[in-house]
Design a protein around this motif. Structure first.
Motif, PDB file in Angstrom:
ATOM      1  N   LEU A  51       0.830  -1.203   0.000  1.00  0.00           N
ATOM      2  CA  LEU A  51       0.000   0.000   0.000  1.00  0.00           C
ATOM      3  C   LEU A  51       0.865   1.255   0.000  1.00  0.00           C
ATOM      4  O   LEU A  51       0.638   2.188  -0.795  1.00  0.00           O
ATOM      5  CB  LEU A  51      -0.915  -0.026   1.218  1.00  0.00           C
ATOM      6  CG  LEU A  51      -1.950   1.083   1.374  1.00  0.00           C
ATOM      7  CD1 LEU A  51      -2.899   1.084   0.200  1.00  0.00           C
ATOM      8  CD2 LEU A  51      -2.715   0.905   2.673  1.00  0.00           C
ATOM      9  N   LEU A  55       1.250   4.226  -2.921  1.00  0.00           N
ATOM     10  CA  LEU A  55       0.989   5.633  -2.613  1.00  0.00           C
ATOM     11  C   LEU A  55       2.196   6.505  -2.926  1.00  0.00           C
ATOM     12  O   LEU A  55       2.052   7.599  -3.487  1.00  0.00           O
ATOM     13  CB  LEU A  55       0.604   5.785  -1.146  1.00  0.00           C
ATOM     14  CG  LEU A  55      -0.795   5.310  -0.739  1.00  0.00           C
ATOM     15  CD1 LEU A  55      -0.962   5.425   0.765  1.00  0.00           C
ATOM     16  CD2 LEU A  55      -1.866   6.110  -1.464  1.00  0.00           C
ATOM     17  N   SER A  58       2.416   7.040  -6.611  1.00  0.00           N
ATOM     18  CA  SER A  58       1.407   8.008  -7.055  1.00  0.00           C
ATOM     19  C   SER A  58       1.828   9.435  -6.753  1.00  0.00           C
ATOM     20  O   SER A  58       1.651  10.346  -7.557  1.00  0.00           O
ATOM     21  CB  SER A  58       0.049   7.707  -6.403  1.00  0.00           C
ATOM     22  OG  SER A  58      -0.520   6.528  -6.909  1.00  0.00           O
ATOM     23  N   ILE A  59       2.396   9.639  -5.549  1.00  0.00           N
ATOM     24  CA  ILE A  59       2.870  10.977  -5.179  1.00  0.00           C
ATOM     25  C   ILE A  59       3.995  11.418  -6.110  1.00  0.00           C
ATOM     26  O   ILE A  59       4.029  12.567  -6.578  1.00  0.00           O
ATOM     27  CB  ILE A  59       3.337  10.990  -3.716  1.00  0.00           C
ATOM     28  CG1 ILE A  59       2.139  10.773  -2.777  1.00  0.00           C
ATOM     29  CG2 ILE A  59       4.027  12.307  -3.374  1.00  0.00           C
ATOM     30  CD1 ILE A  59       2.532  10.592  -1.326  1.00  0.00           C
ATOM     31  N   THR A 193      -3.985   8.419  -8.930  1.00  0.00           N
ATOM     32  CA  THR A 193      -4.525   7.178  -8.389  1.00  0.00           C
ATOM     33  C   THR A 193      -5.398   6.448  -9.402  1.00  0.00           C
ATOM     34  O   THR A 193      -5.727   5.280  -9.199  1.00  0.00           O
ATOM     35  CB  THR A 193      -5.359   7.464  -7.130  1.00  0.00           C
ATOM     36  OG1 THR A 193      -6.495   8.276  -7.474  1.00  0.00           O
ATOM     37  CG2 THR A 193      -4.526   8.202  -6.080  1.00  0.00           C
ATOM     38  N   ILE A 203      -0.876   3.815  -7.231  1.00  0.00           N
ATOM     39  CA  ILE A 203      -1.724   2.986  -6.384  1.00  0.00           C
ATOM     40  C   ILE A 203      -2.909   2.420  -7.151  1.00  0.00           C
ATOM     41  O   ILE A 203      -3.510   1.420  -6.746  1.00  0.00           O
ATOM     42  CB  ILE A 203      -2.217   3.819  -5.166  1.00  0.00           C
ATOM     43  CG1 ILE A 203      -2.880   2.928  -4.104  1.00  0.00           C
ATOM     44  CG2 ILE A 203      -3.166   4.917  -5.621  1.00  0.00           C
ATOM     45  CD1 ILE A 203      -1.942   1.950  -3.471  1.00  0.00           C
ATOM     46  N   ILE A 222      -7.116   0.279   0.619  1.00  0.00           N
ATOM     47  CA  ILE A 222      -6.536   1.156  -0.405  1.00  0.00           C
ATOM     48  C   ILE A 222      -7.365   2.431  -0.549  1.00  0.00           C
ATOM     49  O   ILE A 222      -6.817   3.541  -0.627  1.00  0.00           O
ATOM     50  CB  ILE A 222      -6.437   0.420  -1.752  1.00  0.00           C
ATOM     51  CG1 ILE A 222      -5.454  -0.752  -1.645  1.00  0.00           C
ATOM     52  CG2 ILE A 222      -5.999   1.372  -2.861  1.00  0.00           C
ATOM     53  CD1 ILE A 222      -5.426  -1.642  -2.870  1.00  0.00           C
ATOM     54  N   ALA A 225      -6.763   4.749   2.302  1.00  0.00           N
ATOM     55  CA  ALA A 225      -5.460   5.390   2.175  1.00  0.00           C
ATOM     56  C   ALA A 225      -5.492   6.501   1.138  1.00  0.00           C
ATOM     57  O   ALA A 225      -4.900   7.573   1.338  1.00  0.00           O
ATOM     58  CB  ALA A 225      -4.405   4.350   1.804  1.00  0.00           C
ATOM     59  N   ILE A 226      -6.182   6.274   0.030  1.00  0.00           N
ATOM     60  CA  ILE A 226      -6.289   7.301  -1.008  1.00  0.00           C
ATOM     61  C   ILE A 226      -7.035   8.521  -0.480  1.00  0.00           C
ATOM     62  O   ILE A 226      -6.623   9.669  -0.697  1.00  0.00           O
ATOM     63  CB  ILE A 226      -6.989   6.733  -2.259  1.00  0.00           C
ATOM     64  CG1 ILE A 226      -6.096   5.682  -2.935  1.00  0.00           C
ATOM     65  CG2 ILE A 226      -7.325   7.845  -3.250  1.00  0.00           C
ATOM     66  CD1 ILE A 226      -6.774   4.972  -4.088  1.00  0.00           C
ATOM     67  N   LEU A 229      -4.792  10.462   1.773  1.00  0.00           N
ATOM     68  CA  LEU A 229      -3.785  11.212   1.016  1.00  0.00           C
ATOM     69  C   LEU A 229      -4.372  12.493   0.439  1.00  0.00           C
ATOM     70  O   LEU A 229      -3.759  13.569   0.526  1.00  0.00           O
ATOM     71  CB  LEU A 229      -3.231  10.333  -0.106  1.00  0.00           C
ATOM     72  CG  LEU A 229      -2.260  11.013  -1.085  1.00  0.00           C
ATOM     73  CD1 LEU A 229      -0.993  11.457  -0.372  1.00  0.00           C
ATOM     74  CD2 LEU A 229      -1.942  10.068  -2.241  1.00  0.00           C
TER      75      LEU A 229
END
Length: 245
Positions: A51, A55, A58-59, A193, A203, A222, A225-226, A229
């Motif tokens: 996970l 992330l 993605s960042i 994402t 992600i 997930i 978490a998204i 974020l």
């Protein structure tokens, strides 16, 4: 006006019948949706390494795409502004911006996946195109709203084009460009994402794989978490905007 409203109503009924939007399907869908949500809880964070890896990717995609897109958007937006650029330049540049805006970033991501292969590179390229299309348009419109008195004053001193841009144009739109930049970074974080769903890294790829395995408790982790974020990014960007006022 009544005739127009009646025509709209008739069309809506016709479109609903063609798309099979029946009430029975809605009731069935609500039941299936409830069972699907029940399988998503409690969330499973046991594979937190996977996970976190998704992330972070993605960042990285969002930050790289934003920086590259902003660097490209600055000259493109200036060339698209009709009050400081000649028509033979602003016209084609505006057409280029329209092309960048015409396709959804997921479609662009699919094209880049086919071109450069699976991975983060395709996601970065796709979000760069989206960033240029969005920021360039808004930046060009901001430049077109500036006061030309300052531009003429600097030009009257015999300054060249670069000096006019640096001392008369950019100071008037700098704060707005920063605002556009923060908004685009926030947007790219969300979009990064999604591009992974089509194989462009991030992600989203992890999320799609979990869906294919029917691993719905990990899907829930997930999604949480998204959401976390995006909320964190919104908080940080809000603080930066507040500090600039």
């Amino acid at each position: 006006m009544r005739i127009f409203g009646l025509l709209v109503l008739v069309y809506l009924v016709y479109a609903a019948s063609q798309l099979d939007l029946g009430f029975g399907r809605l009731v069935t869908g609500l039941g299936e949706g409830a069972r699907f949500l029940a399988r998503m809880f409690p969330p499973n964070f046991e594979r937190w390494e996977l996970l976190v890896e998704g992330l972070l990717e993605s960042i990285q995609i969002a930050v790289l795409a934003t920086v590259i897109g902003l660097v490209l958007s600055l000259p493109v937006g200036l060339m698209a502004a009709r009050n400081i650029a000649p028509w033979w330049l602003s016209g084609p540049v505006r057409a280029f911006i329209a092309v960048c805006r015409s396709l959804h970033y997921v479609i662009v991501a699919i094209l880049f996946v086919k071109a450069v292969g699976f991975g983060a590179l395709a996601g970065v390229f796709a979000l760069v195109v989206a960033s240029v299309g969005f920021v360039s348009k808004l930046f060009a419109e901001a430049v077109e709203e500036i006061s030309m008195k300052q531009v003429e004053a600097v030009r009257s001193t015999g300054a060249g084009t670069l000096a006019v841009l640096l001392y008369a144009v950019l100071p008037q739109v700098a704060s707005r460009f920063v605002g556009f930049s923060l908004y685009q970074l926030d947007s790219n974080l969300r979009n990064s994402t999604l591009v992974g769903i089509v194989g462009a890294g991030g992600i989203g790829g992890t999320l799609f794989a979990a869906f294919k395995r029917f691993d719905y408790d990990f899907v829930s982790a997930i999604l949480i978490a998204i959401i976390g974020l995006i909320l964190l990014a919104e908080l940080i960007s809000g603080r930066i905007r507040g500090a600039m006022r």
